[in-house]
Scaffold this motif. Structure first.
Motif, short mmCIF file in Angstrom:
data_model
loop_
_atom_site.label_atom_id
_atom_site.label_comp_id
_atom_site.label_asym_id
_atom_site.label_seq_id
_atom_site.Cartn_x
_atom_site.Cartn_y
_atom_site.Cartn_z
N VAL A 36 -0.03 4.10 0.50
CA VAL A 36 -1.02 5.25 1.09
C VAL A 36 -0.86 4.89 2.60
CG1 VAL A 36 -2.88 6.50 1.76
CG2 VAL A 36 -2.06 6.61 -0.57
N ARG A 37 -0.88 4.80 3.51
CA ARG A 37 -0.18 4.47 5.07
C ARG A 37 -1.83 5.06 6.15
NH1 ARG A 37 2.25 1.06 3.71
NH2 ARG A 37 4.31 1.59 3.56
N THR A 38 -2.41 4.59 6.05
CA THR A 38 -3.99 4.44 6.63
C THR A 38 -4.43 3.35 8.03
OG1 THR A 38 -6.71 4.24 7.20
CG2 THR A 38 -4.67 2.43 5.35
N ARG A 39 -4.90 4.01 9.17
CA ARG A 39 -5.06 3.17 10.00
C ARG A 39 -6.09 2.45 10.22
NH1 ARG A 39 -5.02 9.40 13.81
NH2 ARG A 39 -6.88 9.00 12.41
N ASP A 40 -6.91 2.54 9.11
CA ASP A 40 -7.56 1.48 8.74
C ASP A 40 -7.34 0.28 8.33
OD1 ASP A 40 -10.00 0.19 7.98
OD2 ASP A 40 -10.55 1.24 6.92
N LYS A 41 -7.01 -0.65 9.42
CA LYS A 41 -6.74 -1.79 8.77
C LYS A 41 -7.27 -3.09 8.47
CE LYS A 41 -3.10 -0.01 10.35
NZ LYS A 41 -1.58 -0.05 8.95
N SER A 42 -8.52 -2.72 8.41
CA SER A 42 -10.06 -3.68 7.39
C SER A 42 -9.49 -4.22 6.92
CB SER A 42 -10.79 -3.02 7.74
OG SER A 42 -10.84 -2.38 6.57
N ALA B 66 -9.69 -2.05 3.57
CA ALA B 66 -8.63 -1.07 3.18
C ALA B 66 -8.02 -1.67 2.44
CB ALA B 66 -9.78 -0.29 4.23
N LEU C 205 -5.74 -0.23 -0.95
CA LEU C 205 -4.32 0.16 -1.06
C LEU C 205 -3.46 -1.34 -1.78
CD1 LEU C 205 -3.96 0.63 2.78
CD2 LEU C 205 -4.33 2.46 1.30
N GLY D 123 0.90 -1.30 0.24
CA GLY D 123 0.46 -0.26 -0.06
C GLY D 123 0.51 1.37 0.07
#
Length: 142
Positions: free
Chosen positions: A107-113, A116, A120, A105
């Motif tokens: 883009v880093r996101t806090r969404d680890k579902s 998501a 990514l 991915g």
């Protein structure tokens, strides 16, 4: 389906067989390490299993090949560092190890579902394919 790619799903767990999908090249109920070793040259490989030991075995087999342009692994930086140590201990070169894309991915996101992460990973693969197409379309300079 409309993307110019073939998706093969490799997994021996029958209960996780994907539904019949025209975008899916095929379900392959074979050993994933064997699949990584036998994948056609030019394959973009994404590893996302249920087992860290299996992840490692697949990644080690794939990184030993020089003809796979993308070897990706679902995981954290901590997992990557652990795998890097083991890969070095198992004799892989720094250049081979550098071929590992982990975490995935752009883009880093806090969404680890799972959804998501899938988005990514798909975006990263699209960018990789686009760069490869652009590079192959460049005129030869000499």
């Amino acid at each position: 389906g409309p993307l110019d790619c073939r998706l093969d799903w490799v997994d021996g767990r029958e209960d996780l067989a994907p539904i019949d999908d025209p975008g899916l090249g095929g379900w392959r109920d074979i050993d994933p390490v064997v699949a990584a070793e036998a994948a056609p040259a030019g394959t973009h490989l994404v590893v996302m299993t249920h087992d860290h030991a299996l992840d490692y075995d697949i990644i080690a087999a794939a990184l030993r090949r020089a003809d796979l342009p993308f070897v990706g692994l679902i995981g954290s930086m901590t997992k990557r560092r652990r795998f890097e140590q083991r890969l070095r201990a198992d004799g892989l070169t720094p250049a081979q190890i550098d071929g590992l894309q982990c975490p995935l991915g752009q883009v880093r996101t806090r969404d680890k579902s799972p959804a998501a992460i899938a988005i990514l990973v798909a975006a990263q693969l699209l960018a990789v394919w686009d760069q490869a197409r652009a590079a192959s379309a460049q005129p030869c300079r000499g």
